[in-house]
Design a protein around this motif. Structure first.
Motif, PDB file in Angstrom:
ATOM      1  N   PHE A 204       0.831  -1.206   0.000  1.00  0.00           N
ATOM      2  CA  PHE A 204       0.000   0.000   0.000  1.00  0.00           C
ATOM      3  C   PHE A 204       0.868   1.259   0.000  1.00  0.00           C
ATOM      4  O   PHE A 204       0.606   2.208  -0.751  1.00  0.00           O
ATOM      5  CB  PHE A 204      -0.929  -0.005   1.212  1.00  0.00           C
ATOM      6  N   ALA A 205       1.924   1.261   0.809  1.00  0.00           N
ATOM      7  CA  ALA A 205       2.807   2.438   0.868  1.00  0.00           C
ATOM      8  C   ALA A 205       3.563   2.634  -0.444  1.00  0.00           C
ATOM      9  O   ALA A 205       3.997   3.741  -0.765  1.00  0.00           O
ATOM     10  CB  ALA A 205       3.788   2.300   2.026  1.00  0.00           C
ATOM     11  N   GLY A 206       3.738   1.557  -1.208  1.00  0.00           N
ATOM     12  CA  GLY A 206       4.488   1.641  -2.452  1.00  0.00           C
ATOM     13  C   GLY A 206       3.670   2.041  -3.658  1.00  0.00           C
ATOM     14  O   GLY A 206       4.140   1.874  -4.799  1.00  0.00           O
ATOM     15  N   ILE A 207       2.489   2.597  -3.449  1.00  0.00           N
ATOM     16  CA  ILE A 207       1.619   3.010  -4.559  1.00  0.00           C
ATOM     17  C   ILE A 207       2.333   3.919  -5.561  1.00  0.00           C
ATOM     18  O   ILE A 207       2.210   3.729  -6.781  1.00  0.00           O
ATOM     19  CB  ILE A 207       0.348   3.696  -4.011  1.00  0.00           C
ATOM     20  N   PRO A 208       3.082   4.948  -5.120  1.00  0.00           N
ATOM     21  CA  PRO A 208       3.755   5.814  -6.101  1.00  0.00           C
ATOM     22  C   PRO A 208       4.701   5.046  -7.028  1.00  0.00           C
ATOM     23  O   PRO A 208       4.765   5.326  -8.229  1.00  0.00           O
ATOM     24  CB  PRO A 208       4.526   6.812  -5.221  1.00  0.00           C
ATOM     25  N   ILE A 209       5.410   4.065  -6.482  1.00  0.00           N
ATOM     26  CA  ILE A 209       6.322   3.266  -7.299  1.00  0.00           C
ATOM     27  C   ILE A 209       5.535   2.379  -8.255  1.00  0.00           C
ATOM     28  O   ILE A 209       5.885   2.242  -9.436  1.00  0.00           O
ATOM     29  CB  ILE A 209       7.224   2.405  -6.393  1.00  0.00           C
ATOM     30  N   ILE A 210       4.465   1.786  -7.749  1.00  0.00           N
ATOM     31  CA  ILE A 210       3.648   0.884  -8.566  1.00  0.00           C
ATOM     32  C   ILE A 210       3.035   1.630  -9.751  1.00  0.00           C
ATOM     33  O   ILE A 210       2.964   1.107 -10.863  1.00  0.00           O
ATOM     34  CB  ILE A 210       2.563   0.227  -7.692  1.00  0.00           C
TER      35      ILE A 210
ATOM     36  N   ALA B 169      -4.978   6.057 -13.254  1.00  0.00           N
ATOM     37  CA  ALA B 169      -5.979   5.232 -12.571  1.00  0.00           C
ATOM     38  C   ALA B 169      -6.067   5.691 -11.119  1.00  0.00           C
ATOM     39  O   ALA B 169      -5.510   5.062 -10.218  1.00  0.00           O
ATOM     40  CB  ALA B 169      -5.604   3.748 -12.649  1.00  0.00           C
ATOM     41  N   PRO B 170      -6.756   6.823 -10.861  1.00  0.00           N
ATOM     42  CA  PRO B 170      -6.790   7.382  -9.498  1.00  0.00           C
ATOM     43  C   PRO B 170      -7.424   6.457  -8.478  1.00  0.00           C
ATOM     44  O   PRO B 170      -7.125   6.555  -7.279  1.00  0.00           O
ATOM     45  CB  PRO B 170      -7.611   8.672  -9.674  1.00  0.00           C
ATOM     46  N   GLU B 171      -8.312   5.546  -8.930  1.00  0.00           N
ATOM     47  CA  GLU B 171      -8.963   4.631  -7.982  1.00  0.00           C
ATOM     48  C   GLU B 171      -8.017   3.554  -7.474  1.00  0.00           C
ATOM     49  O   GLU B 171      -8.354   2.811  -6.545  1.00  0.00           O
ATOM     50  CB  GLU B 171     -10.192   3.998  -8.626  1.00  0.00           C
ATOM     51  N   LEU B 172      -6.822   3.471  -8.072  1.00  0.00           N
ATOM     52  CA  LEU B 172      -5.878   2.417  -7.696  1.00  0.00           C
ATOM     53  C   LEU B 172      -5.512   2.485  -6.213  1.00  0.00           C
ATOM     54  O   LEU B 172      -5.306   1.461  -5.569  1.00  0.00           O
ATOM     55  CB  LEU B 172      -4.610   2.529  -8.551  1.00  0.00           C
ATOM     56  N   THR B 173      -5.423   3.688  -5.667  1.00  0.00           N
ATOM     57  CA  THR B 173      -5.050   3.839  -4.255  1.00  0.00           C
ATOM     58  C   THR B 173      -6.067   3.170  -3.340  1.00  0.00           C
ATOM     59  O   THR B 173      -5.692   2.440  -2.415  1.00  0.00           O
ATOM     60  CB  THR B 173      -4.942   5.329  -3.895  1.00  0.00           C
ATOM     61  N   VAL B 174      -7.338   3.407  -3.573  1.00  0.00           N
ATOM     62  CA  VAL B 174      -8.378   2.802  -2.747  1.00  0.00           C
ATOM     63  C   VAL B 174      -8.395   1.287  -2.950  1.00  0.00           C
ATOM     64  O   VAL B 174      -8.560   0.524  -1.989  1.00  0.00           O
ATOM     65  CB  VAL B 174      -9.756   3.413  -3.077  1.00  0.00           C
ATOM     66  N   VAL B 175      -8.219   0.838  -4.197  1.00  0.00           N
ATOM     67  CA  VAL B 175      -8.188  -0.600  -4.475  1.00  0.00           C
ATOM     68  C   VAL B 175      -7.071  -1.277  -3.695  1.00  0.00           C
ATOM     69  O   VAL B 175      -7.261  -2.329  -3.072  1.00  0.00           O
ATOM     70  CB  VAL B 175      -8.032  -0.852  -5.995  1.00  0.00           C
ATOM     71  N   PHE B 176      -5.874  -0.665  -3.688  1.00  0.00           N
ATOM     72  CA  PHE B 176      -4.747  -1.259  -2.970  1.00  0.00           C
ATOM     73  C   PHE B 176      -4.934  -1.193  -1.457  1.00  0.00           C
ATOM     74  O   PHE B 176      -4.507  -2.103  -0.736  1.00  0.00           O
ATOM     75  CB  PHE B 176      -3.431  -0.581  -3.378  1.00  0.00           C
TER      76      PHE B 176
ATOM     77  N   LEU C 204      -7.794  -1.450   0.123  1.00  0.00           N
ATOM     78  CA  LEU C 204      -8.718  -2.527   0.452  1.00  0.00           C
ATOM     79  C   LEU C 204      -8.069  -3.895   0.285  1.00  0.00           C
ATOM     80  O   LEU C 204      -8.305  -4.807   1.090  1.00  0.00           O
ATOM     81  CB  LEU C 204      -9.968  -2.417  -0.428  1.00  0.00           C
ATOM     82  N   PHE C 205      -7.234  -4.062  -0.735  1.00  0.00           N
ATOM     83  CA  PHE C 205      -6.527  -5.332  -0.902  1.00  0.00           C
ATOM     84  C   PHE C 205      -5.547  -5.568   0.253  1.00  0.00           C
ATOM     85  O   PHE C 205      -5.337  -6.715   0.675  1.00  0.00           O
ATOM     86  CB  PHE C 205      -5.786  -5.361  -2.237  1.00  0.00           C
ATOM     87  N   SER C 206      -4.917  -4.503   0.754  1.00  0.00           N
ATOM     88  CA  SER C 206      -4.018  -4.652   1.904  1.00  0.00           C
ATOM     89  C   SER C 206      -4.785  -5.136   3.127  1.00  0.00           C
ATOM     90  O   SER C 206      -4.330  -6.035   3.860  1.00  0.00           O
ATOM     91  CB  SER C 206      -3.322  -3.318   2.212  1.00  0.00           C
ATOM     92  N   ALA C 207      -5.952  -4.528   3.358  1.00  0.00           N
ATOM     93  CA  ALA C 207      -6.785  -4.976   4.483  1.00  0.00           C
ATOM     94  C   ALA C 207      -7.203  -6.431   4.290  1.00  0.00           C
ATOM     95  O   ALA C 207      -7.198  -7.224   5.247  1.00  0.00           O
ATOM     96  CB  ALA C 207      -8.014  -4.079   4.599  1.00  0.00           C
ATOM     97  N   ASN C 208      -7.534  -6.786   3.074  1.00  0.00           N
ATOM     98  CA  ASN C 208      -7.940  -8.161   2.790  1.00  0.00           C
ATOM     99  C   ASN C 208      -6.801  -9.146   3.012  1.00  0.00           C
ATOM    100  O   ASN C 208      -7.003 -10.261   3.501  1.00  0.00           O
ATOM    101  CB  ASN C 208      -8.446  -8.255   1.345  1.00  0.00           C
ATOM    102  N   LEU C 209      -5.577  -8.742   2.639  1.00  0.00           N
ATOM    103  CA  LEU C 209      -4.421  -9.617   2.807  1.00  0.00           C
ATOM    104  C   LEU C 209      -4.198  -9.974   4.273  1.00  0.00           C
ATOM    105  O   LEU C 209      -3.910 -11.129   4.613  1.00  0.00           O
ATOM    106  CB  LEU C 209      -3.174  -8.933   2.237  1.00  0.00           C
TER     107      LEU C 209
ATOM    108  N   VAL D 211     -14.369  -3.904  -2.495  1.00  0.00           N
ATOM    109  CA  VAL D 211     -15.186  -3.826  -1.270  1.00  0.00           C
ATOM    110  C   VAL D 211     -15.894  -5.155  -1.029  1.00  0.00           C
ATOM    111  O   VAL D 211     -15.909  -5.685   0.101  1.00  0.00           O
ATOM    112  CB  VAL D 211     -16.218  -2.685  -1.377  1.00  0.00           C
ATOM    113  N   ALA D 212     -16.454  -5.729  -2.073  1.00  0.00           N
ATOM    114  CA  ALA D 212     -17.134  -7.019  -1.947  1.00  0.00           C
ATOM    115  C   ALA D 212     -16.169  -8.105  -1.494  1.00  0.00           C
ATOM    116  O   ALA D 212     -16.516  -8.967  -0.680  1.00  0.00           O
ATOM    117  CB  ALA D 212     -17.764  -7.397  -3.285  1.00  0.00           C
ATOM    118  N   LEU D 213     -14.941  -8.066  -2.020  1.00  0.00           N
ATOM    119  CA  LEU D 213     -13.935  -9.061  -1.649  1.00  0.00           C
ATOM    120  C   LEU D 213     -13.608  -8.993  -0.157  1.00  0.00           C
ATOM    121  O   LEU D 213     -13.538 -10.025   0.523  1.00  0.00           O
ATOM    122  CB  LEU D 213     -12.667  -8.845  -2.476  1.00  0.00           C
TER     123      LEU D 213
END
Length: 480
Positions: free
Chosen positions: A343-349, A358-365, A367-372, A423-425
């Motif tokens: 999640f912290a590496g979003i700028p590099i990614i 893809a501005p929504e990428l930050t929120v997606v990551f 939520l994926f971090s929380a899911n992980l 979010v569903a995930l």
């Protein structure tokens, strides 16, 4: 034998936990690292639209494997303690049912394509950027069949405790893929030509590795010797006995959950792709693949070590409990570290994968971090459920999860795209984790109270991550 003394130093406990799987773990880290590099090169080489196509057909290709993949788990679970003749019977029965499932799947698929052509939805992306990519369908079918064989052989080698060889094969496969994509990028080959080479390369890798594993497994099983003893009537009885004794209570419940797990892994990409949102599908698939590396790292190690875990849990519960308590915390901590780093590496990614737009990428990551992290809690409970040999509650929990996941996806994806899918995930992961934790509350194999602490820490860590949205809105924008 007594359990490990409480006064044992942290270093000794860590060494006792890590030492048996150090070589396998080290190789897995290298494999995961190479996998990340390969994914980055593929994304930059093909671009978002082509990667969305690969993810879309990859999701379709995983569908039939959902009907047979967990039969292989039964090989790892039951072969280590089976008599030599019984090993051959279990192998034959497992392969027999896999082939039957695959044949039925292709028969149904063919019937649909011939009688109701508009239901052959995989045809919707046959032409891309002016070129015909119909060959992807043929390669996907061939790879499905080859992966069936490779999966059986890989599980046999794990049952033989040949974890190191399995890892070396995976490492070699990654090295070949990396070299091939570097060559494609250097030659600046067209995307359509590169896609054709990619599928040929994957087919060749699977064939070569399968031939090697087949030679190793045949010698261990002494297949020729014991198969010759099975008469036609005896072969039928062997398949029936394996079905009653092992498939019904263990393998079939896991197989049902495998089908449901396919839905969990691929439903969002298929929804997004079928709606024509290939770029959104690529972004979601990118996050899913990246987080899939740490999410499957430790479970993959546990899967390979399952034969040894079975023996330890059945012969020395106290020692297993002590080791597993340590393992659950180590797994949880590693997932927190990995999730925070991603999640912290979003700028590099963004720069690495060319997804600055893809501005929504930050929120997606996020939520994926929380899911992980919450997924680590579920993994700890799942391993205990599996060692109990009763998978019915696990099957129910996964079924409930799929109902929750699909229902929320249908509602949110048209409104929020890949954010809604994520979010569903997360919600579905919390549901399945709670149900599996409930099932293990009375086990003798680990201290169930760790579930409560893991869950509370997960909430706290997610809250800390959320501060990045507040203090760094330019780098971590809240975009819905």
């Amino acid at each position: 034998m007594q359990s490990l003394p409480i006064s044992q130093s942290l270093y000794q406990r860590a060494r006792s936990l890590v030492a048996p799987v150090f070589k396998v773990t080290a190789l897995e880290l290298v494999i995961q690292g190479l996998g990340f590099v390969i994914m980055a090169i593929k994304f930059r080489y093909f671009g978002a639209t082509f990667m969305g196509l690969i993810g879309y057909f990859g999701a379709l290709g995983e569908l039939p494997s959902a009907f047979y993949s967990n039969f292989n788990r039964g090989l790892q679970r039951f072969l280590p303690t089976a008599a030599p003749m019984r090993r051959v019977e279990i192998f034959i029965a497992t392969f027999f049912f896999q082939v039957v499932f695959l044949a039925l799947f292709f028969a149904v698929l063919t019937a649909i394509a011939l009688t109701i052509p508009k239901w052959a939805f995989w045809r919707s992306h046959m032409v891309l950027e002016g070129g015909n990519v119909g060959f992807v369908v043929n390669f996907t079918g061939a790879i499905i069949i080859l992966i069936l064989v490779q999966g059986v052989l890989s599980s046999l080698m794990s049952a033989m405790h040949l974890y190191l060889e399995v890892q070396i094969l995976k490492l070699a496969q990654c090295a070949v893929q990396l070299a091939a994509f570097l060559a494609l990028a250097w030659m600046s080959a067209g995307k359509l030509k590169g896609l054709w080479i990619y599928y040929w390369m994957m087919t060749g890798i699977i064939v070569v590795s399968s031939l090697y594993m087949a030679s190793r497994a045949a010698r261990w099983l002494k297949f020729k010797e014991y198969f010759a003893e099975l008469k036609p009537g005896g072969l039928r009885l062997a398949i029936v006995s394996v079905y009653r004794e092992q498939f019904l209570p263990y393998t079939l419940p896991k197989q049902v959950t495998s089908i449901l797990a396919y839905v969990k892994e691929n439903i969002a990409v298929i929804f997004l792709g079928h709606m024509g949102l290939l770029a959104d599908a690529a972004v979601f698939n990118l996050a899913n693949k990246m987080y899939g590396l740490p999410r499957r790292f430790l479970p993959g190690i546990v899967s390979m070590m399952l034969p040894k875990l079975v023996v330890l849990a059945e012969t020395n519960k106290a020692r297993f409990r002590s080791k597993y308590n340590d393992f659950s915390w180590a797994q949880f901590g590693l997932h927190i570290i990995a999730a925070t780093a991603l999640f912290a590496g979003i700028p590099i990614i963004r720069k690495l994968f060319h997804v600055e737009n893809a501005p929504e990428l930050t929120v997606v990551f996020y939520l994926f971090s929380a899911n992980l992290v919450i997924n680590a809690v579920g993994n700890a409970n799942f391993n205990i459920i599996e060692l109990s040999k009763d998978m019915r509650w696990y099957m129910l929990s996964v079924a409930v999860r799929i109902v929750v996941l699909v229902s929320i996806n249908i509602f949110l994806i048209p409104r929020m795209g890949n954010i809604g899918a994520t979010v569903a995930l997360v919600i579905s992961t919390v549901v399945v984790t709670a149900m599996q934790s409930w099932d293990t509350r009375k086990t003798e194999l680990w201290d169930w109270r760790h579930n409560i602490w893991h869950f509370l820490i997960w909430i706290g860590v997610a809250a800390v991550w959320a501060l990045l949205f507040l203090f760094f809105p330019g780098t971590y924008p809240l975009h819905f």
